[in-house]
Scaffold this motif. Structure first.
Motif, PDB file in Angstrom:
ATOM      1  N   ARG A  47      -2.542  23.927 -16.692  1.00 32.82           N
ATOM      2  CA  ARG A  47      -3.439  23.373 -15.662  1.00 32.82           C
ATOM      3  C   ARG A  47      -4.681  22.792 -16.340  1.00 32.82           C
ATOM      4  O   ARG A  47      -5.008  23.173 -17.465  1.00 32.82           O
ATOM      5  CB  ARG A  47      -3.920  24.490 -14.707  1.00 32.82           C
ATOM      6  CG  ARG A  47      -2.837  25.041 -13.820  1.00 32.82           C
ATOM      7  CD  ARG A  47      -3.471  25.964 -12.751  1.00 32.82           C
ATOM      8  NE  ARG A  47      -2.458  26.673 -12.017  1.00 32.82           N
ATOM      9  CZ  ARG A  47      -2.387  28.002 -11.884  1.00 32.82           C
ATOM     10  NH1 ARG A  47      -3.310  28.764 -12.439  1.00 32.82           N
ATOM     11  NH2 ARG A  47      -1.437  28.560 -11.202  1.00 32.82           N
ATOM     12  N   GLU A  50      -7.162  24.614 -18.902  1.00 33.02           N
ATOM     13  CA  GLU A  50      -6.524  25.724 -19.625  1.00 33.02           C
ATOM     14  C   GLU A  50      -6.292  25.345 -21.087  1.00 33.02           C
ATOM     15  O   GLU A  50      -5.979  24.197 -21.388  1.00 33.02           O
ATOM     16  CB  GLU A  50      -5.183  26.094 -18.980  1.00 33.02           C
ATOM     17  CG  GLU A  50      -5.350  26.876 -17.698  1.00 33.02           C
ATOM     18  CD  GLU A  50      -4.022  27.315 -17.090  1.00 33.02           C
ATOM     19  OE1 GLU A  50      -4.020  28.308 -16.372  1.00 33.02           O
ATOM     20  OE2 GLU A  50      -3.004  26.630 -17.309  1.00 33.02           O
ATOM     21  N   THR A 143      -5.902  23.754  -7.341  1.00 25.94           N
ATOM     22  CA  THR A 143      -4.952  23.480  -8.424  1.00 25.94           C
ATOM     23  C   THR A 143      -3.514  23.403  -7.916  1.00 25.94           C
ATOM     24  O   THR A 143      -2.624  22.980  -8.629  1.00 25.94           O
ATOM     25  CB  THR A 143      -5.003  24.588  -9.512  1.00 25.94           C
ATOM     26  OG1 THR A 143      -4.882  25.861  -8.875  1.00 25.94           O
ATOM     27  CG2 THR A 143      -6.285  24.532 -10.307  1.00 25.94           C
ATOM     28  N   ASP A 144      -3.277  23.824  -6.682  1.00 26.09           N
ATOM     29  CA  ASP A 144      -1.904  23.875  -6.172  1.00 26.09           C
ATOM     30  C   ASP A 144      -1.740  23.029  -4.915  1.00 26.09           C
ATOM     31  O   ASP A 144      -2.664  22.880  -4.120  1.00 26.09           O
ATOM     32  CB  ASP A 144      -1.538  25.326  -5.858  1.00 26.09           C
ATOM     33  CG  ASP A 144      -1.704  26.232  -7.069  1.00 26.09           C
ATOM     34  OD1 ASP A 144      -1.022  25.984  -8.077  1.00 26.09           O
ATOM     35  OD2 ASP A 144      -2.537  27.149  -7.013  1.00 26.09           O
TER      36      ASP A 144
END
Ligand code: 5GP
Length: 216
Positions: A47, A50, A143-144
């Motif tokens: 992501r 990260e 993020t999703d």
């Protein structure tokens, strides 16, 4: 002079996605000495923000399969369609030196660890204040996708039923309070008297062990 076997404790922390486990684990490791966070291996896509080797070891499915074959993983599981596993060598190396290791893993992985290391591990489940708050946190994280959030909430509902398989449950409503509760669990674990006969007679508080050594 007698020798006392010194070994750390595995702290297994599970939580539904979005319950704030990553932040909590990072805060816990920063707050206490002799505590290390295990970095998991995963086949999931990285992501934004990260870092490889910091958040996860990002690998291909082939590399993951090779690690399983070489018995290099302490446990592994498929979560949200990707593989995640705990590299064995890091954990064993630190436990042998009396350093406690935090595993931030899902329920399936925690149950595997429980079967293998019951006496050497403490199991902690982080709960969100409610499923509504969990949905808000997942949406805010951004993020999703909507479908992914729905899937993560369904898994969260399922996972939360396993809370009774854990030793402790910590509600992450206020971050500072949750970190304090986790720290208290770790400190209490270190002060625990081992009644098993093997291993460390005085829990894993190194200072006590040193004092005992001087007296023998
Ligand atoms: P995420 O993709 O949101 O970082 O993590 C998804 C889920 O995978 C979380 O519940 C997390 O605890 C779990 N997970 C991360 N690393 C491991 C691991 O090494 N083993 C297992 N069994 N689960 C893991």
């Amino acid at each position: 002079m007698g020798t006392i076997k010194q070994s750390g404790t595995l702290l297994v922390i599970s939580a539904p996605s979005g319950a704030g486990k990553t932040t909590l684990c990072n805060r816990l490791v920063a707050a206490l000495p002799r505590l290390k966070l295990s970095v998991s291996m995963t086949t999931r896509q990285r992501r934004a923000g990260e870092q490889d080797g910091v958040n996860y070891l990002f690998v291909t499915p082939e590399q993951f399969r090779a690690a399983i074959k070489a018995d290099g993983l302490l446990e592994y599981a498929q979560v949200f369609g990707n593989f995640y596993g705990t590299p064995r060598s890091f954990v064993e190396r630190h436990l042998a030196r009396g350093i406690d290791v935090v595993l931030n893993i899902d329920v399936q992985g925690a149950l595997q660890v429980r079967r293998k290391f019951r006496r050497q591990a403490v199991f902690i489940f982080i709960l969100p204040p409610s499923l509504t708050v969990l949905r808000q946190r997942l949406c805010r994280r951004g993020t999703d996708s909507a479908a992914e959030i729905k899937r993560r909430l369904a898994v969260a509902r399922r996972e939360m039923k396993f809370v009774r398989s854990y030793d402790y449950a910590v509600v992450n409503d206020d971050l500072d309070e949750a970190v304090a509760a986790l720290s208290a669990i770790v400190i209490a674990t270190r002060c625990k008297v081992d009644k098993g006969g093997e291993g460390n007679v005085y829990g894993s508080d190194r200072r006590v062990v040193e004092k005992k050594r001087q007296r023998v």
